[in-house]
Motif scaffolding. Structure first.
Motif, PDB file in Angstrom:
ATOM      1  N   GLU A 165     -47.243  43.219   8.770  1.00 27.99           N
ATOM      2  CA  GLU A 165     -46.680  42.471   9.893  1.00 27.99           C
ATOM      3  C   GLU A 165     -47.449  42.763  11.173  1.00 27.99           C
ATOM      4  O   GLU A 165     -47.670  43.915  11.535  1.00 27.99           O
ATOM      5  N   LEU A 166     -47.873  41.722  11.833  1.00 31.19           N
ATOM      6  CA  LEU A 166     -48.531  41.829  13.130  1.00 31.19           C
ATOM      7  C   LEU A 166     -47.442  41.722  14.186  1.00 31.19           C
ATOM      8  O   LEU A 166     -46.851  40.663  14.382  1.00 31.19           O
ATOM      9  N   ILE A 167     -47.137  42.847  14.843  1.00 31.20           N
ATOM     10  CA  ILE A 167     -46.019  42.907  15.778  1.00 31.20           C
ATOM     11  C   ILE A 167     -46.527  43.029  17.209  1.00 31.20           C
ATOM     12  O   ILE A 167     -47.336  43.902  17.525  1.00 31.20           O
ATOM     13  N   PHE A 168     -46.059  42.132  18.062  1.00 33.27           N
ATOM     14  CA  PHE A 168     -46.361  42.190  19.488  1.00 33.27           C
ATOM     15  C   PHE A 168     -45.119  42.731  20.191  1.00 33.27           C
ATOM     16  O   PHE A 168     -44.071  42.098  20.177  1.00 33.27           O
ATOM     17  N   LYS A 169     -45.231  43.906  20.793  1.00 28.74           N
ATOM     18  CA  LYS A 169     -44.086  44.566  21.396  1.00 28.74           C
ATOM     19  C   LYS A 169     -44.024  44.313  22.902  1.00 28.74           C
ATOM     20  O   LYS A 169     -44.996  43.890  23.517  1.00 28.74           O
ATOM     21  N   ARG A 170     -42.870  44.590  23.458  1.00 30.19           N
ATOM     22  CA  ARG A 170     -42.631  44.394  24.897  1.00 30.19           C
ATOM     23  C   ARG A 170     -43.673  45.140  25.727  1.00 30.19           C
ATOM     24  O   ARG A 170     -44.027  46.275  25.419  1.00 30.19           O
ATOM     25  N   ASP A 171     -44.168  44.482  26.767  1.00 28.16           N
ATOM     26  CA  ASP A 171     -45.140  45.065  27.701  1.00 28.16           C
ATOM     27  C   ASP A 171     -46.476  45.408  27.056  1.00 28.16           C
ATOM     28  O   ASP A 171     -47.220  46.251  27.566  1.00 28.16           O
ATOM     29  N   GLU A 172     -46.794  44.764  25.926  1.00 26.37           N
ATOM     30  CA  GLU A 172     -48.110  44.900  25.309  1.00 26.37           C
ATOM     31  C   GLU A 172     -48.850  43.571  25.403  1.00 26.37           C
ATOM     32  O   GLU A 172     -48.246  42.524  25.546  1.00 26.37           O
ATOM     33  N   PHE A 173     -50.173  43.639  25.347  1.00 24.35           N
ATOM     34  CA  PHE A 173     -51.016  42.449  25.472  1.00 24.35           C
ATOM     35  C   PHE A 173     -50.587  41.634  26.704  1.00 24.35           C
ATOM     36  O   PHE A 173     -50.343  40.439  26.627  1.00 24.35           O
ATOM     37  N   ILE A 174     -50.518  42.312  27.831  1.00 21.79           N
ATOM     38  CA  ILE A 174     -49.906  41.709  29.025  1.00 21.79           C
ATOM     39  C   ILE A 174     -50.720  40.558  29.614  1.00 21.79           C
ATOM     40  O   ILE A 174     -50.177  39.731  30.345  1.00 21.79           O
ATOM     41  N   SER A 175     -52.023  40.485  29.325  1.00 21.66           N
ATOM     42  CA  SER A 175     -52.857  39.415  29.881  1.00 21.66           C
ATOM     43  C   SER A 175     -53.331  38.424  28.822  1.00 21.66           C
ATOM     44  O   SER A 175     -54.074  37.495  29.134  1.00 21.66           O
TER      45      SER A 175
ATOM     46  N   SER B 183     -56.466  36.512   7.066  1.00 21.38           N
ATOM     47  CA  SER B 183     -56.217  37.947   7.052  1.00 21.38           C
ATOM     48  C   SER B 183     -55.083  38.312   6.099  1.00 21.38           C
ATOM     49  O   SER B 183     -54.426  37.448   5.536  1.00 21.38           O
ATOM     50  N   THR B 184     -54.848  39.618   5.938  1.00 19.90           N
ATOM     51  CA  THR B 184     -53.820  40.074   4.995  1.00 19.90           C
ATOM     52  C   THR B 184     -52.428  40.152   5.622  1.00 19.90           C
ATOM     53  O   THR B 184     -51.495  40.596   4.971  1.00 19.90           O
ATOM     54  N   PHE B 185     -52.290  39.745   6.877  1.00 22.09           N
ATOM     55  CA  PHE B 185     -50.960  39.718   7.491  1.00 22.09           C
ATOM     56  C   PHE B 185     -50.083  38.679   6.786  1.00 22.09           C
ATOM     57  O   PHE B 185     -50.554  37.620   6.394  1.00 22.09           O
ATOM     58  N   THR B 186     -48.801  38.995   6.637  1.00 22.33           N
ATOM     59  CA  THR B 186     -47.861  38.029   6.070  1.00 22.33           C
ATOM     60  C   THR B 186     -46.808  37.599   7.091  1.00 22.33           C
ATOM     61  O   THR B 186     -46.174  36.576   6.925  1.00 22.33           O
ATOM     62  N   LYS B 187     -46.640  38.408   8.137  1.00 24.84           N
ATOM     63  CA  LYS B 187     -45.653  38.085   9.169  1.00 24.84           C
ATOM     64  C   LYS B 187     -46.249  38.323  10.549  1.00 24.84           C
ATOM     65  O   LYS B 187     -47.039  39.235  10.749  1.00 24.84           O
ATOM     66  N   VAL B 188     -45.853  37.472  11.494  1.00 21.29           N
ATOM     67  CA  VAL B 188     -46.232  37.656  12.891  1.00 21.29           C
ATOM     68  C   VAL B 188     -44.946  37.648  13.701  1.00 21.29           C
ATOM     69  O   VAL B 188     -44.118  36.739  13.556  1.00 21.29           O
ATOM     70  N   SER B 189     -44.767  38.671  14.523  1.00 17.69           N
ATOM     71  CA  SER B 189     -43.518  38.816  15.256  1.00 17.69           C
ATOM     72  C   SER B 189     -43.787  39.119  16.727  1.00 17.69           C
ATOM     73  O   SER B 189     -44.566  40.017  17.047  1.00 17.69           O
ATOM     74  N   PHE B 190     -43.141  38.338  17.599  1.00 16.51           N
ATOM     75  CA  PHE B 190     -43.237  38.563  19.044  1.00 16.51           C
ATOM     76  C   PHE B 190     -41.896  39.085  19.543  1.00 16.51           C
ATOM     77  O   PHE B 190     -40.891  38.372  19.486  1.00 16.51           O
ATOM     78  N   ARG B 191     -41.876  40.330  19.993  1.00 14.22           N
ATOM     79  CA  ARG B 191     -40.654  40.893  20.555  1.00 14.22           C
ATOM     80  C   ARG B 191     -40.458  40.354  21.968  1.00 14.22           C
ATOM     81  O   ARG B 191     -41.392  39.896  22.610  1.00 14.22           O
ATOM     82  N   ASN B 192     -39.233  40.435  22.469  1.00 17.24           N
ATOM     83  CA  ASN B 192     -38.906  39.950  23.803  1.00 17.24           C
ATOM     84  C   ASN B 192     -39.764  40.654  24.855  1.00 17.24           C
ATOM     85  O   ASN B 192     -39.832  41.876  24.897  1.00 17.24           O
TER      86      ASN B 192
ATOM     87  N   THR C 175     -53.160  32.132   4.198  1.00 14.94           N
ATOM     88  CA  THR C 175     -52.382  31.530   3.106  1.00 14.94           C
ATOM     89  C   THR C 175     -51.084  32.256   2.785  1.00 14.94           C
ATOM     90  O   THR C 175     -50.154  31.648   2.266  1.00 14.94           O
ATOM     91  N   ASN C 176     -50.979  33.544   3.072  1.00 15.15           N
ATOM     92  CA  ASN C 176     -49.804  34.302   2.655  1.00 15.15           C
ATOM     93  C   ASN C 176     -48.749  34.441   3.750  1.00 15.15           C
ATOM     94  O   ASN C 176     -48.029  35.426   3.815  1.00 15.15           O
ATOM     95  N   MET C 177     -48.655  33.458   4.600  1.00 16.01           N
ATOM     96  CA  MET C 177     -47.707  33.497   5.706  1.00 16.01           C
ATOM     97  C   MET C 177     -46.267  33.422   5.207  1.00 16.01           C
ATOM     98  O   MET C 177     -45.899  32.505   4.482  1.00 16.01           O
ATOM     99  N   GLU C 178     -45.456  34.400   5.589  1.00 13.63           N
ATOM    100  CA  GLU C 178     -44.034  34.395   5.251  1.00 13.63           C
ATOM    101  C   GLU C 178     -43.181  33.958   6.437  1.00 13.63           C
ATOM    102  O   GLU C 178     -42.237  33.200   6.271  1.00 13.63           O
ATOM    103  N   SER C 179     -43.533  34.460   7.632  1.00 12.27           N
ATOM    104  CA  SER C 179     -42.723  34.072   8.796  1.00 12.27           C
ATOM    105  C   SER C 179     -43.461  34.330  10.102  1.00 12.27           C
ATOM    106  O   SER C 179     -44.337  35.180  10.187  1.00 12.27           O
ATOM    107  N   VAL C 180     -43.077  33.541  11.107  1.00 12.74           N
ATOM    108  CA  VAL C 180     -43.511  33.752  12.489  1.00 12.74           C
ATOM    109  C   VAL C 180     -42.235  33.749  13.320  1.00 12.74           C
ATOM    110  O   VAL C 180     -41.479  32.777  13.287  1.00 12.74           O
ATOM    111  N   SER C 181     -42.001  34.826  14.050  1.00 14.16           N
ATOM    112  CA  SER C 181     -40.746  34.909  14.805  1.00 14.16           C
ATOM    113  C   SER C 181     -41.011  35.268  16.261  1.00 14.16           C
ATOM    114  O   SER C 181     -42.030  35.879  16.589  1.00 14.16           O
ATOM    115  N   GLY C 182     -40.080  34.878  17.123  1.00 10.21           N
ATOM    116  CA  GLY C 182     -40.141  35.206  18.537  1.00 10.21           C
ATOM    117  C   GLY C 182     -40.959  34.243  19.374  1.00 10.21           C
ATOM    118  O   GLY C 182     -41.151  34.461  20.569  1.00 10.21           O
ATOM    119  N   VAL C 183     -41.425  33.150  18.769  1.00 14.15           N
ATOM    120  CA  VAL C 183     -42.265  32.194  19.499  1.00 14.15           C
ATOM    121  C   VAL C 183     -41.488  31.555  20.651  1.00 14.15           C
ATOM    122  O   VAL C 183     -42.065  31.220  21.686  1.00 14.15           O
TER     123      VAL C 183
END
Length: 198
Positions: A141-151, A160-169, A183-191
């Motif tokens: 899971e590729l997780i984007f957490k609060r106050d990260e990647f600010i710009s 890639s081998t990621f199956t989930k992408v998640s954007f936290r508040n 191809t192996n995408m299971e979910s994208v959340s927080g968009v």
């Protein structure tokens, strides 16, 4: 740009070009080439703005045992591209304590959770491309957490081998464009929290 160094000595000589702003090299996977490349980058630390390193994928299972360190960080570096195996200690050389990086492209290499944390802390990073990445964490899971990647404004994740992408508040709040292509995408959340997404 992206020429193959015929000998490790070629890389040492590059370090004497003290006005060089852009460097792109293809290097052999052996210790003398790596040492001389890092020495050249260190010597160019006051002028180098763009760096592209390609390691041959045919021999990129593992880098040789060599002390990977930079005497001086390239303090003006804005663009970094690495293709091929980076080993756990290779990528952090260029992202720790380097505050000017705007663009990062990683291809055909592996990443771990610590590598992602290093990238997430870069204050000026606007564009990141991850192409054919093998993620070494047990959770894919590729997780984007609060106050990260600010710009961050542009994100591409491809093959890639990621199956989930998640954007936290509160994560990646400046993100405008996103391309997810694997191809192996299971979910994208927080968009829905990405207020600037076009």
């Amino acid at each position: 740009s992206n020429v193959t160094a015929q000998s490790s000595r070629d890389l040492k000589d590059i370090g004497k070009l003290w006005q060089l702003r852009k460097l792109g090299v293809v290097i052999n996977n052996n210790s003398s080439y790596l040492k001389n490349l890092l020495r050249a980058i260190s010597d160019l630390h006051e002028c180098l703005c763009s760096l592209s390193i390609t390691l041959p994928t045919s021999t990129s299972q593992e880098l040789p045992e060599v002390s990977l360190n930079l005497k001086h960080q390239p303090k003006l570096l804005e663009s970094l591209s690495i293709s091929g195996t980076t080993q756990e200690g290779f990528l952090p050389l260029f992202v720790k304590d380097v505050n000017n990086l705007v663009k990062v492209t990683l291809s055909s290499t592996s990443l771990n959770q610590n590598n992602l944390k290093d990238l997430a802390r870069l204050p000026k990073l606007q564009l990141i491309r991850l192409r054919h990445i093998a993620f070494t964490s047990s959770k894919r899971e590729l997780i984007f957490k609060r106050d990260e990647f600010i710009s961050l404004k542009y994100l591409l994740v491809e093959g890639s081998t990621f199956t989930k992408v998640s954007f936290r508040n509160g994560a990646a709040c400046m993100l405008e464009k996103m391309v997810l292509s694997f191809t192996n995408m299971e979910s994208v959340s927080g968009v829905e929290g990405l207020q600037k997404l076009e």
